[in-house]
Design a protein around this motif. Sequence first.
Motif, PDB file in Angstrom:
ATOM      1  N   UNK A 150      -8.192  -3.017  -0.555  1.00 11.55           N
ATOM      2  CA  UNK A 150      -8.417  -1.513  -0.144  1.00 11.55           C
ATOM      3  C   UNK A 150      -7.116  -0.766   0.652  1.00 11.55           C
ATOM      4  N   UNK A 151      -6.311  -1.690   1.351  1.00  7.29           N
ATOM      5  CA  UNK A 151      -5.146  -1.037   2.049  1.00  7.29           C
ATOM      6  C   UNK A 151      -4.068  -0.766   0.920  1.00  7.29           C
ATOM      7  N   UNK A 152      -4.212  -1.719  -0.063  1.00  5.39           N
ATOM      8  CA  UNK A 152      -2.819  -1.564  -0.970  1.00  5.39           C
ATOM      9  C   UNK A 152      -3.158  -0.468  -2.007  1.00  5.39           C
ATOM     10  N   UNK A 153      -4.397   0.146  -2.239  1.00  4.99           N
ATOM     11  CA  UNK A 153      -4.815   1.316  -2.770  1.00  4.99           C
ATOM     12  C   UNK A 153      -4.522   2.272  -2.191  1.00  4.99           C
ATOM     13  N   UNK A 154      -4.718   2.436  -0.573  1.00  5.04           N
ATOM     14  CA  UNK A 154      -4.151   3.450   0.299  1.00  5.04           C
ATOM     15  C   UNK A 154      -2.917   3.569   0.306  1.00  5.04           C
ATOM     16  N   UNK A 155      -1.833   2.808   0.001  1.00  6.44           N
ATOM     17  CA  UNK A 155      -0.593   2.855  -0.018  1.00  6.44           C
ATOM     18  C   UNK A 155       0.015   3.270  -1.324  1.00  6.44           C
ATOM     19  N   UNK A 156      -0.995   3.583  -2.126  1.00  3.84           N
ATOM     20  CA  UNK A 156      -0.553   4.137  -3.576  1.00  3.84           C
ATOM     21  C   UNK A 156      -0.128   3.030  -4.648  1.00  3.84           C
ATOM     22  N   UNK A 157      -0.778   1.677  -4.548  1.00  6.72           N
ATOM     23  CA  UNK A 157      -0.682   0.845  -5.583  1.00  6.72           C
ATOM     24  C   UNK A 157      -1.967   0.846  -6.479  1.00  6.72           C
TER      25      UNK A 157
END
Length: 402
Positions: free
Chosen positions: A221-228
């Motif tokens: 979820x945090x990786x998705x928030x960082x644009x990944x």
Amino acid sequence: MVLNKNILLGVSGGIAAYKACALTSKLTQQGADVKVIMTENAAKFVSPLTFQALSRNPVHIDTFDEKDPAKVAHIDLADWADITILAPATANLIGKVANGIADDMLTTVLLATQSSVYIAPAMNVHMYAHPGVMENMQRLDTWGYHFIEPGDGYLACGYVGKGRLEEPETIIEAVKTHQNNRAELSGKKVLISAGPTQEKVDPIRFFTNHSSGKMGFALAEEAAKLGAEVTLVTGPVSVETQNKQIKRVDVVSAADMYETMHKHYPSSDIVIKAAAVADYRPKQTFSEKMKKQSGGWRVEMERTQDILQSLGEQKTHQFLAGFAAETTNPIEYGFNKLKKKNLDAIIINDVAAEGAGFAGDTNAVTYVNKTEETKDITLRSKHDIAKEILLLISRDMKDDMN
């Protein structure tokens, strides 16, 4: 990061609404185009005319006050915004948003907007700590909303504690920092494994472990928030995938996870193996339930394929990170695993430490990169841990390119 941005400021009905005036002024001075939406109760604390004068834009309160018949106002505002800030955000507003309620102009816009939403709560210290409020904030966090925590101090109600709306300067800096970070992994393909595996004995029984998958899901979820662009390979867990942008692949056994991780590995830029994969499986399995017998029952076990070892052996351009969940000499075992498996980083997790076990919502880890630089990440939420791990990985990848 606010220059030339369209910023929607939502002001709800609390005494801290007066601070939103200064926030409007400072955002405007820094080159943002600010439009304010007030709740009816907010207008009892501060005049809409004040925000109109500071923002140089009309102030919106009534959902049905359509100023331009060619547009539906709440959809037009939702589409217009690059960034949405809720300051102050009362317990009532947070509860409405967390439950999908849209009964006024502000909450209707919030359901429609695709912009980044930053929530700055302000309320009584006991209200802030209420389980219902905490649960609503946790739900919004998993949905991708961003919180700017209130400060400690004297509150309008006379209490002293956490609940003060953060100062306008702090809110703006928090937004800028997040806007910088949210593109940190833009364009990167991230592959993450999570949860346990189940190794079948018969149709009724299997061997597994205590992994809940929460750490791996937080990383995704945090990786998705960082644009990944994120692919999450998970064993059997009860955790739901909140971010619909994450591609989730469910597997059961260690063999299933081995095959799936290798399938996605060649096209991935960052790979984090957070899953607690079984090291052994029953050598013999049964198609029918084994009946109780007198005496004992011995199950012979055989090794499963080592997923992380094989990924390390086949590594080309990928940044490969693994987890070392240990109970004895965790740092020593973590360093050995880093070298033996050709990793770029190892996240060492002492699962015997208080607050750092499998099923909890908190963790404490030590991040070690291939140059043996060590970073202790102290006890905090698994989402906060995940974000810091990802930012460290991003930093180390940039260092490798220099």
